[in-house]
Design a protein around this motif. Structure first.
Motif, PDB file in Angstrom:
ATOM      1  N   LYS A   1       0.816  -1.208   0.000  1.00 19.45           N
ATOM      2  CA  LYS A   1       0.000   0.000   0.000  1.00 19.45           C
ATOM      3  C   LYS A   1       0.852   1.262   0.000  1.00 19.45           C
ATOM      4  O   LYS A   1       0.421   2.309  -0.446  1.00 19.45           O
ATOM      5  N   ASN A   2       2.075   1.155   0.532  1.00 16.71           N
ATOM      6  CA  ASN A   2       2.963   2.316   0.624  1.00 16.71           C
ATOM      7  C   ASN A   2       4.061   2.246  -0.438  1.00 16.71           C
ATOM      8  O   ASN A   2       4.687   1.195  -0.621  1.00 16.71           O
ATOM      9  N   ILE A   3       4.282   3.352  -1.112  1.00 18.32           N
ATOM     10  CA  ILE A   3       5.345   3.468  -2.109  1.00 18.32           C
ATOM     11  C   ILE A   3       6.250   4.618  -1.682  1.00 18.32           C
ATOM     12  O   ILE A   3       5.804   5.757  -1.524  1.00 18.32           O
ATOM     13  N   PHE A   4       7.535   4.322  -1.494  1.00 22.09           N
ATOM     14  CA  PHE A   4       8.507   5.350  -1.109  1.00 22.09           C
ATOM     15  C   PHE A   4       9.315   5.727  -2.351  1.00 22.09           C
ATOM     16  O   PHE A   4       9.795   4.848  -3.072  1.00 22.09           O
ATOM     17  N   GLY A   5       9.496   7.007  -2.608  1.00 23.66           N
ATOM     18  CA  GLY A   5      10.234   7.358  -3.809  1.00 23.66           C
ATOM     19  C   GLY A   5      10.328   8.841  -4.051  1.00 23.66           C
ATOM     20  O   GLY A   5      10.027   9.664  -3.179  1.00 23.66           O
ATOM     21  N   LEU A   6      10.746   9.157  -5.268  1.00 23.52           N
ATOM     22  CA  LEU A   6      10.842  10.543  -5.702  1.00 23.52           C
ATOM     23  C   LEU A   6      10.372  10.585  -7.157  1.00 23.52           C
ATOM     24  O   LEU A   6      10.925   9.915  -8.009  1.00 23.52           O
ATOM     25  N   ALA A   7       9.326  11.370  -7.402  1.00 27.86           N
ATOM     26  CA  ALA A   7       8.678  11.379  -8.714  1.00 27.86           C
ATOM     27  C   ALA A   7       9.583  11.970  -9.799  1.00 27.86           C
ATOM     28  O   ALA A   7      10.432  12.819  -9.534  1.00 27.86           O
ATOM     29  N   GLY A   8       9.372  11.484 -11.022  1.00 22.27           N
ATOM     30  CA  GLY A   8      10.126  11.988 -12.173  1.00 22.27           C
ATOM     31  C   GLY A   8       9.614  11.354 -13.455  1.00 22.27           C
ATOM     32  O   GLY A   8       8.785  10.438 -13.431  1.00 22.27           O
ATOM     33  N   ASP A   9      10.118  11.848 -14.594  1.00 26.45           N
ATOM     34  CA  ASP A   9       9.609  11.435 -15.899  1.00 26.45           C
ATOM     35  C   ASP A   9       9.589   9.922 -16.110  1.00 26.45           C
ATOM     36  O   ASP A   9       8.638   9.383 -16.683  1.00 26.45           O
ATOM     37  N   HIS A  10      10.630   9.233 -15.664  1.00 28.16           N
ATOM     38  CA  HIS A  10      10.773   7.816 -15.978  1.00 28.16           C
ATOM     39  C   HIS A  10       9.711   6.934 -15.314  1.00 28.16           C
ATOM     40  O   HIS A  10       9.524   5.784 -15.725  1.00 28.16           O
ATOM     41  N   ILE A  11       9.025   7.446 -14.295  1.00 32.87           N
ATOM     42  CA  ILE A  11       8.000   6.629 -13.610  1.00 32.87           C
ATOM     43  C   ILE A  11       6.637   7.323 -13.570  1.00 32.87           C
ATOM     44  O   ILE A  11       5.734   6.866 -12.874  1.00 32.87           O
ATOM     45  N   LEU A  12       6.484   8.393 -14.342  1.00 31.50           N
ATOM     46  CA  LEU A  12       5.205   9.111 -14.334  1.00 31.50           C
ATOM     47  C   LEU A  12       4.017   8.246 -14.763  1.00 31.50           C
ATOM     48  O   LEU A  12       2.925   8.368 -14.185  1.00 31.50           O
ATOM     49  N   PRO A  13       4.160   7.375 -15.780  1.00 34.37           N
ATOM     50  CA  PRO A  13       2.994   6.562 -16.168  1.00 34.37           C
ATOM     51  C   PRO A  13       2.439   5.726 -15.021  1.00 34.37           C
ATOM     52  O   PRO A  13       1.226   5.695 -14.795  1.00 34.37           O
ATOM     53  N   VAL A  14       3.307   5.075 -14.264  1.00 32.12           N
ATOM     54  CA  VAL A  14       2.809   4.233 -13.173  1.00 32.12           C
ATOM     55  C   VAL A  14       2.355   5.087 -11.989  1.00 32.12           C
ATOM     56  O   VAL A  14       1.375   4.751 -11.317  1.00 32.12           O
ATOM     57  N   LEU A  15       3.016   6.208 -11.734  1.00 27.41           N
ATOM     58  CA  LEU A  15       2.579   7.078 -10.637  1.00 27.41           C
ATOM     59  C   LEU A  15       1.208   7.675 -10.917  1.00 27.41           C
ATOM     60  O   LEU A  15       0.399   7.851 -10.002  1.00 27.41           O
ATOM     61  N   ASP A  16       0.928   7.986 -12.190  1.00 25.43           N
ATOM     62  CA  ASP A  16      -0.396   8.507 -12.557  1.00 25.43           C
ATOM     63  C   ASP A  16      -1.487   7.504 -12.218  1.00 25.43           C
ATOM     64  O   ASP A  16      -2.558   7.864 -11.711  1.00 25.43           O
ATOM     65  N   VAL A  17      -1.217   6.230 -12.497  1.00 31.46           N
ATOM     66  CA  VAL A  17      -2.199   5.180 -12.189  1.00 31.46           C
ATOM     67  C   VAL A  17      -2.324   4.995 -10.684  1.00 31.46           C
ATOM     68  O   VAL A  17      -3.428   4.876 -10.151  1.00 31.46           O
ATOM     69  N   MET A  18      -1.206   4.981  -9.994  1.00 29.92           N
ATOM     70  CA  MET A  18      -1.225   4.800  -8.534  1.00 29.92           C
ATOM     71  C   MET A  18      -1.970   5.924  -7.830  1.00 29.92           C
ATOM     72  O   MET A  18      -2.651   5.699  -6.823  1.00 29.92           O
ATOM     73  N   ALA A  19      -1.845   7.154  -8.361  1.00 31.41           N
ATOM     74  CA  ALA A  19      -2.495   8.312  -7.745  1.00 31.41           C
ATOM     75  C   ALA A  19      -4.015   8.178  -7.770  1.00 31.41           C
ATOM     76  O   ALA A  19      -4.705   8.753  -6.918  1.00 31.41           O
ATOM     77  N   ASP A  20      -4.545   7.426  -8.743  1.00 30.13           N
ATOM     78  CA  ASP A  20      -5.989   7.224  -8.856  1.00 30.13           C
ATOM     79  C   ASP A  20      -6.465   6.009  -8.062  1.00 30.13           C
ATOM     80  O   ASP A  20      -7.655   5.703  -8.048  1.00 30.13           O
ATOM     81  N   GLN A  21      -5.532   5.314  -7.430  1.00 27.64           N
ATOM     82  CA  GLN A  21      -5.893   4.134  -6.646  1.00 27.64           C
ATOM     83  C   GLN A  21      -5.555   4.382  -5.181  1.00 27.64           C
ATOM     84  O   GLN A  21      -5.199   5.493  -4.799  1.00 27.64           O
ATOM     85  N   ASP A  22      -5.681   3.329  -4.356  1.00 30.03           N
ATOM     86  CA  ASP A  22      -5.527   3.527  -2.917  1.00 30.03           C
ATOM     87  C   ASP A  22      -4.104   3.305  -2.414  1.00 30.03           C
ATOM     88  O   ASP A  22      -3.897   2.821  -1.298  1.00 30.03           O
ATOM     89  N   PHE A  23      -3.117   3.661  -3.236  1.00 22.96           N
ATOM     90  CA  PHE A  23      -1.734   3.604  -2.787  1.00 22.96           C
ATOM     91  C   PHE A  23      -1.396   4.884  -2.019  1.00 22.96           C
ATOM     92  O   PHE A  23      -1.901   5.968  -2.327  1.00 22.96           O
ATOM     93  N   ARG A  24      -0.531   4.740  -1.041  1.00 24.75           N
ATOM     94  CA  ARG A  24      -0.028   5.900  -0.308  1.00 24.75           C
ATOM     95  C   ARG A  24       1.385   6.166  -0.814  1.00 24.75           C
ATOM     96  O   ARG A  24       2.298   5.369  -0.590  1.00 24.75           O
TER      97      ARG A  24
END
Length: 282
Positions: free
Chosen positions: A43-66
């Protein structure tokens, strides 16, 4: 000619039928990453956002990930490492290609602390690999020395397989981090949903500790009986549990002195009559 005309009519009919056939549901690589992680209870994702992972972060932001966005990738790995060892759940961290370089010291530490960390980094599209695009570095080779395994996913259909493999490897034997590189185009790749195989974690890794073979236990007891000055050293593997009850029962039954190190610290109170403090290697 009549036969040829009839053949053309049938062919056209088949093509029209194919066009009318309902399309199968499709799913992207980013959605598959989310599905595979959810199966593992992440449920928890630790990281730092950037271009290389934006596609998956966009999907995660719409789901119940923290999503815990850190100021530095090394800090993200340390957080995932601590989370994994304290909760007995996988610690997942995500970052860009240059961010992965910053994460290396954290992964090195996680290897020594035996934290089951899953490192996921994006990179340039697969057709651009080898051209130095988007700050490209050889992530798989870099992660190799400080991870139990390091892999690149070339096809979205194999994302669940690789995440399952990473989880099993991270938790089996001596625990430690595993790295996955998932290119941007693989995150965005759309595939037929019926081509995907998602496996329940219970089918590919043990959720509970595996008991030793009875014969090996009998041999260990025989060795203990012959020992003149036995001492129990509880290492990090003793800490692969949320409770020290088993270790405490063992030393109280055998009346053996015990010292602890790393992850085993705190399993037994320092005030216990058989506890003799912290063991330091080297």
């Amino acid at each position: 000619m009549p036969c040829l005309y009839r053949h053309v009519q049938i062919s056209l009919h088949e093509r029209r039928g194919a066009l009318r056939r309902p399309s199968m549901a499709r799913i992207t690589g980013s959605h598959l990453i989310c599905k595979a992680l959810k199966l593992e209870g992440v449920k928890n994702i630790f990281g730092l956002a950037g271009d290389h992972i934006l596609p998956v972060l966009d999907v995660m932001a719409d789901q119940d990930f923290r999503i815990i966005d850190t100021r530095h990738e090394q800090a993200a790995v340390h957080m995932a490492d601590a989370w994994s060892r304290i909760t007995e759940q996988p610690g997942v961290c995500m970052y860009t290609t240059p961010g992965f370089a910053n994460a290396i010291p954290g992964l090195t530490n996680a290897m020594h602390t035996e934290g089951p960390v899953i490192s996921i980094a994006g990179c340039a599209d697969t057709h651009d690999l080898g051209r130095g695009a988007q700050q490209e570095i050889d992530q798989v080779a870099m992660a190799g020395p400080m991870c139990k395994g390091s892999f690149m996913v070339h096809d979205a259909r194999r994302i669940p397989e690789f995440i399952a493999r990473a989880m099993r490897l991270a938790f089996s034997g001596r625990r430690g981090p595993v790295h996955l590189t998932i290119p941007i185009d693989v995150q965005e790749q759309s595939v037929e949903e019926d081509e995907i195989v998602l496996t329940n974690p219970e089918a590919y890794r043990a959720k509970e500790s595996v008991l030793a073979a009875p014969e090996l236990v009998r041999r260990a007891i025989a060795v203990l009986r012959e020992a003149r000055k036995p001492l129990v050293i509880a290492g990090s593997a003793a800490g692969y549990t949320l409770s020290g009850d088993a270790l405490q029962r063992f030393i109280e039954m055998t009346r053996l002195p015990v010292v602890t190190e790393e992850q085993a610290r705190g399993l037994i109170s320092d005030d216990h009559p058989y506890a003799f403090g912290f063991f330091e290697r080297g």
